[in-house]
Design a protein around this motif. Structure first.
Motif, PDB file in Angstrom:
ATOM      1  N   ASN A 242       0.841  -1.196   0.000  1.00 17.64           N
ATOM      2  CA  ASN A 242       0.000   0.000   0.000  1.00 17.64           C
ATOM      3  C   ASN A 242       0.880   1.251   0.000  1.00 17.64           C
ATOM      4  O   ASN A 242       1.707   1.418   0.900  1.00 17.64           O
ATOM      5  CB  ASN A 242      -0.919  -0.006   1.223  1.00 17.64           C
ATOM      6  N   PRO A 243       0.740   2.144  -0.974  1.00 10.97           N
ATOM      7  CA  PRO A 243       1.660   3.286  -1.069  1.00 10.97           C
ATOM      8  C   PRO A 243       1.612   4.232   0.128  1.00 10.97           C
ATOM      9  O   PRO A 243       2.658   4.677   0.603  1.00 10.97           O
ATOM     10  CB  PRO A 243       1.218   4.002  -2.359  1.00 10.97           C
ATOM     11  N   THR A 244       0.413   4.519   0.640  1.00 16.00           N
ATOM     12  CA  THR A 244       0.332   5.437   1.775  1.00 16.00           C
ATOM     13  C   THR A 244       0.832   4.779   3.061  1.00 16.00           C
ATOM     14  O   THR A 244       1.448   5.422   3.903  1.00 16.00           O
ATOM     15  CB  THR A 244      -1.110   5.954   1.969  1.00 16.00           C
ATOM     16  N   THR A 245       0.576   3.483   3.197  1.00 16.43           N
ATOM     17  CA  THR A 245       1.062   2.762   4.382  1.00 16.43           C
ATOM     18  C   THR A 245       2.575   2.614   4.338  1.00 16.43           C
ATOM     19  O   THR A 245       3.254   2.683   5.368  1.00 16.43           O
ATOM     20  CB  THR A 245       0.382   1.380   4.478  1.00 16.43           C
ATOM     21  N   TRP A 246       3.132   2.413   3.146  1.00 14.97           N
ATOM     22  CA  TRP A 246       4.594   2.360   2.992  1.00 14.97           C
ATOM     23  C   TRP A 246       5.226   3.671   3.452  1.00 14.97           C
ATOM     24  O   TRP A 246       6.242   3.674   4.171  1.00 14.97           O
ATOM     25  CB  TRP A 246       4.934   2.078   1.527  1.00 14.97           C
ATOM     26  N   ARG A 247       4.626   4.791   3.069  1.00 17.93           N
ATOM     27  CA  ARG A 247       5.149   6.094   3.524  1.00 17.93           C
ATOM     28  C   ARG A 247       5.028   6.230   5.031  1.00 17.93           C
ATOM     29  O   ARG A 247       5.910   6.787   5.695  1.00 17.93           O
ATOM     30  CB  ARG A 247       4.411   7.226   2.806  1.00 17.93           C
ATOM     31  N   LEU A 248       3.933   5.727   5.579  1.00 20.91           N
ATOM     32  CA  LEU A 248       3.732   5.767   7.021  1.00 20.91           C
ATOM     33  C   LEU A 248       4.825   4.986   7.743  1.00 20.91           C
ATOM     34  O   LEU A 248       5.356   5.422   8.769  1.00 20.91           O
ATOM     35  CB  LEU A 248       2.356   5.178   7.351  1.00 20.91           C
ATOM     36  N   ALA A 249       5.192   3.840   7.200  1.00 21.04           N
ATOM     37  CA  ALA A 249       6.271   3.030   7.790  1.00 21.04           C
ATOM     38  C   ALA A 249       7.599   3.774   7.735  1.00 21.04           C
ATOM     39  O   ALA A 249       8.378   3.757   8.696  1.00 21.04           O
ATOM     40  CB  ALA A 249       6.380   1.687   7.060  1.00 21.04           C
ATOM     41  N   LYS A 250       7.877   4.416   6.600  1.00 18.36           N
ATOM     42  CA  LYS A 250       9.120   5.174   6.468  1.00 18.36           C
ATOM     43  C   LYS A 250       9.200   6.280   7.522  1.00 18.36           C
ATOM     44  O   LYS A 250      10.251   6.510   8.135  1.00 18.36           O
ATOM     45  CB  LYS A 250       9.209   5.778   5.064  1.00 18.36           C
ATOM     46  N   ILE A 251       8.084   6.968   7.736  1.00 16.05           N
ATOM     47  CA  ILE A 251       8.051   8.036   8.738  1.00 16.05           C
ATOM     48  C   ILE A 251       8.212   7.446  10.137  1.00 16.05           C
ATOM     49  O   ILE A 251       8.944   7.977  10.980  1.00 16.05           O
ATOM     50  CB  ILE A 251       6.740   8.837   8.633  1.00 16.05           C
ATOM     51  N   ASN A 252       7.532   6.337  10.402  1.00 18.31           N
ATOM     52  CA  ASN A 252       7.598   5.700  11.720  1.00 18.31           C
ATOM     53  C   ASN A 252       9.027   5.307  12.069  1.00 18.31           C
ATOM     54  O   ASN A 252       9.480   5.486  13.213  1.00 18.31           O
ATOM     55  CB  ASN A 252       6.687   4.466  11.736  1.00 18.31           C
ATOM     56  N   LEU A 253       9.776   4.785  11.104  1.00 21.80           N
ATOM     57  CA  LEU A 253      11.175   4.437  11.358  1.00 21.80           C
ATOM     58  C   LEU A 253      12.024   5.690  11.516  1.00 21.80           C
ATOM     59  O   LEU A 253      12.936   5.732  12.348  1.00 21.80           O
ATOM     60  CB  LEU A 253      11.724   3.576  10.214  1.00 21.80           C
ATOM     61  N   ALA A 254      11.718   6.710  10.725  1.00 22.69           N
ATOM     62  CA  ALA A 254      12.511   7.941  10.778  1.00 22.69           C
ATOM     63  C   ALA A 254      12.429   8.613  12.139  1.00 22.69           C
ATOM     64  O   ALA A 254      13.433   9.104  12.659  1.00 22.69           O
ATOM     65  CB  ALA A 254      12.062   8.902   9.677  1.00 22.69           C
ATOM     66  N   ILE A 255      11.237   8.641  12.751  1.00 27.24           N
ATOM     67  CA  ILE A 255      11.114   9.312  14.049  1.00 27.24           C
ATOM     68  C   ILE A 255      11.848   8.549  15.141  1.00 27.24           C
ATOM     69  O   ILE A 255      12.170   9.114  16.186  1.00 27.24           O
ATOM     70  CB  ILE A 255       9.641   9.529  14.463  1.00 27.24           C
ATOM     71  N   ARG A 256      12.138   7.266  14.899  1.00 27.37           N
ATOM     72  CA  ARG A 256      12.877   6.475  15.882  1.00 27.37           C
ATOM     73  C   ARG A 256      14.363   6.432  15.574  1.00 27.37           C
ATOM     74  O   ARG A 256      15.127   5.857  16.347  1.00 27.37           O
ATOM     75  CB  ARG A 256      12.358   5.032  15.886  1.00 27.37           C
ATOM     76  N   GLY A 257      14.747   6.990  14.431  1.00 22.68           N
ATOM     77  CA  GLY A 257      16.148   6.923  14.041  1.00 22.68           C
ATOM     78  C   GLY A 257      16.578   5.543  13.598  1.00 22.68           C
ATOM     79  O   GLY A 257      17.746   5.174  13.702  1.00 22.68           O
ATOM     80  N   ILE A 258      15.628   4.737  13.101  1.00 26.86           N
ATOM     81  CA  ILE A 258      15.927   3.379  12.661  1.00 26.86           C
ATOM     82  C   ILE A 258      16.204   3.381  11.162  1.00 26.86           C
ATOM     83  O   ILE A 258      15.378   3.822  10.365  1.00 26.86           O
ATOM     84  CB  ILE A 258      14.753   2.424  12.969  1.00 26.86           C
ATOM     85  N   GLU A 259      17.379   2.883  10.782  1.00 19.83           N
ATOM     86  CA  GLU A 259      17.708   2.736   9.371  1.00 19.83           C
ATOM     87  C   GLU A 259      17.100   1.429   8.874  1.00 19.83           C
ATOM     88  O   GLU A 259      17.358   0.366   9.437  1.00 19.83           O
ATOM     89  CB  GLU A 259      19.226   2.709   9.184  1.00 19.83           C
ATOM     90  N   GLY A 260      16.286   1.515   7.844  1.00 19.05           N
ATOM     91  CA  GLY A 260      15.649   0.307   7.340  1.00 19.05           C
ATOM     92  C   GLY A 260      15.572   0.295   5.828  1.00 19.05           C
ATOM     93  O   GLY A 260      15.472   1.343   5.194  1.00 19.05           O
ATOM     94  N   ASN A 261      15.637  -0.889   5.255  1.00 14.47           N
ATOM     95  CA  ASN A 261      15.501  -1.059   3.807  1.00 14.47           C
ATOM     96  C   ASN A 261      14.083  -1.530   3.521  1.00 14.47           C
ATOM     97  O   ASN A 261      13.782  -2.724   3.622  1.00 14.47           O
ATOM     98  CB  ASN A 261      16.530  -2.066   3.296  1.00 14.47           C
ATOM     99  N   LEU A 262      13.212  -0.595   3.177  1.00 15.43           N
ATOM    100  CA  LEU A 262      11.834  -0.929   2.846  1.00 15.43           C
ATOM    101  C   LEU A 262      11.597  -0.869   1.342  1.00 15.43           C
ATOM    102  O   LEU A 262      10.463  -0.833   0.889  1.00 15.43           O
ATOM    103  CB  LEU A 262      10.865   0.036   3.550  1.00 15.43           C
ATOM    104  N   GLY A 263      12.688  -0.893   0.589  1.00 13.80           N
ATOM    105  CA  GLY A 263      12.585  -0.779  -0.851  1.00 13.80           C
ATOM    106  C   GLY A 263      12.488   0.676  -1.278  1.00 13.80           C
ATOM    107  O   GLY A 263      12.183   1.553  -0.474  1.00 13.80           O
ATOM    108  N   LYS A 264      12.735   0.925  -2.537  1.00 13.62           N
ATOM    109  CA  LYS A 264      12.672   2.290  -3.058  1.00 13.62           C
ATOM    110  C   LYS A 264      11.241   2.747  -3.310  1.00 13.62           C
ATOM    111  O   LYS A 264      10.998   3.930  -3.536  1.00 13.62           O
ATOM    112  CB  LYS A 264      13.484   2.404  -4.347  1.00 13.62           C
TER     113      LYS A 264
END
Length: 334
Positions: A242-264
């Motif tokens: 889901n495109p909007t949920t993917w963005r939500l995950a990216k933001i969720n990791l960013a606020i925690r300072g977690i580096e993650g590979n969720l694809g481009k």
């Protein structure tokens, strides 16, 4: 309200107090929008406030050290401390000063665009639709004023994980508002905590092929730190269709300072596996069970179906085999 430290909790572990007030304000903002749509509007504002708070704390430190050659307007001074650079037009003080302007939606969109431009890791991630006609600009301004009274990004707030706890609270509320479809982005916190505690991912590669808003990764990082480990002891891999949920995950990791590979980009784990060669030490997932239309008819000869071809009208066996395919020889899944 601004002095609330967020120590009260509900049964799911999130703080209570100003969050209820924020939720009521956010709910007024909804008007004719679906919960699935307006959650990104609200959580986007939280993220903007967080990075602005973090930026302002570092800005104050650098300003105090100007006589030693430090420049508070040098982006490199922030990147060196893993702090997002926030341009002047995106800082919370500027937005709050213009909260009552009829153009506040345009200003927030421009702030999001400016932050993405200066921080490549956030490119195509932040919501940029605050100027839409359906969004009541008066109520948007009221919400900005309310969020402005709460510190979420300074050292003390980060130590208490104020934003993370508010974020979890809102995700749970949005999940409740969305009903049965909410499983796309949110797995209840107690289920996530149980899965993580069972697998105990102290070190190695963690994978979630249907990662939603990234809750499995957040809890894994908390587990590692709680047991004396370091954040970089684990590597995070995920995928979300889901495109909007993917963005939500990216933001969720960013606020925690977690580096993650969720694809481009967002993508379907069955039809376009973004981590084809990954062999994970831990797989933590809550897949959407009983999917009838999952594309099975086009994947009959897929290399992942080691134990038999999954039914075309139910994805459960496909999810299990997909996860087994991505497990390292001594890996665990739950």
């Amino acid at each position: 309200m601004a002095k609330n430290n967020g120590n009260g909790r509900n049964g799911d572990g999130a703080v209570l107090g100003f969050e209820d007030k924020l939720w009521n304000a956010a709910d007024k903002l909804r008007s004719n929008m679906d919960a699935a749509e307006y959650k990104h509007v609200v959580l986007g504002l939280f993220f903007l406030k967080y990075i602005s708070d973090t930026f302002e704390e570092q800005h104050a430190k650098l300003t105090a050290l100007q006589d030693q050659g430090f420049d508070p307007e040098d982006p490199d001074e922030y990147l060196a401390e893993n702090v997002f650079w926030v341009p002047k037009e995106a800082r919370w003080a500027f937005l709050q000063a213009n909260a009552k302007s009829p153009e506040i939606g345009v200003l927030v969109d421009q702030a999001m665009e400016a932050i993405e431009k200066k921080n490549p890791s956030l490119k195509h991630v932040l919501p940029k639709d605050y100027a839409r006609p359906a969004l009541d600009k008066t109520r948007l301004g009221e919400l900005i004023d309310l969020v402005g009274g709460i510190t979420v990004g300074n050292r003390e707030a980060r130590a208490h994980d104020v934003l993370g706890r508010v974020y979890e609270y809102f995700l749970a509320q949005f999940a409740s508002a969305e009903g049965k479809q909410s499983g796309q982005f949110y797995t209840p916190r107690h289920i996530v905590k149980t899965l993580v505690a069972m697998l105990a991912p102290y070190q190695g590669r963690i994978y979630d092929p249907c990662c939603g808003s990234g809750g499995m990764f957040v809890q894994s990082e908390k587990f590692v730190e709680a047991h004396g480990g370091r954040r970089d002891d684990i590597s995070v891999y995920g995928q979300e269709s889901n495109p909007t949920t993917w963005r939500l995950a990216k933001i969720n990791l960013a606020i925690r300072g977690i580096e993650g590979n969720l694809g481009k980009q967002h993508d379907d784990s069955f039809k376009n596996d973004l981590h084809k060669t990954l062999k994970a030490d831990y797989i933590l997932a809550n897949p959407p069970f009983n999917m009838k239309e999952w594309g099975g008819e086009g994947l009959q000869d897929d290399v992942r179906w080691k134990y038999g071809i999954p039914p075309k009208n139910n994805a459960n066996f496909a999810w299990i085999q997909h996860m087994i395919h991505h497990l390292a020889p001594t890996g665990q899944a739950g």
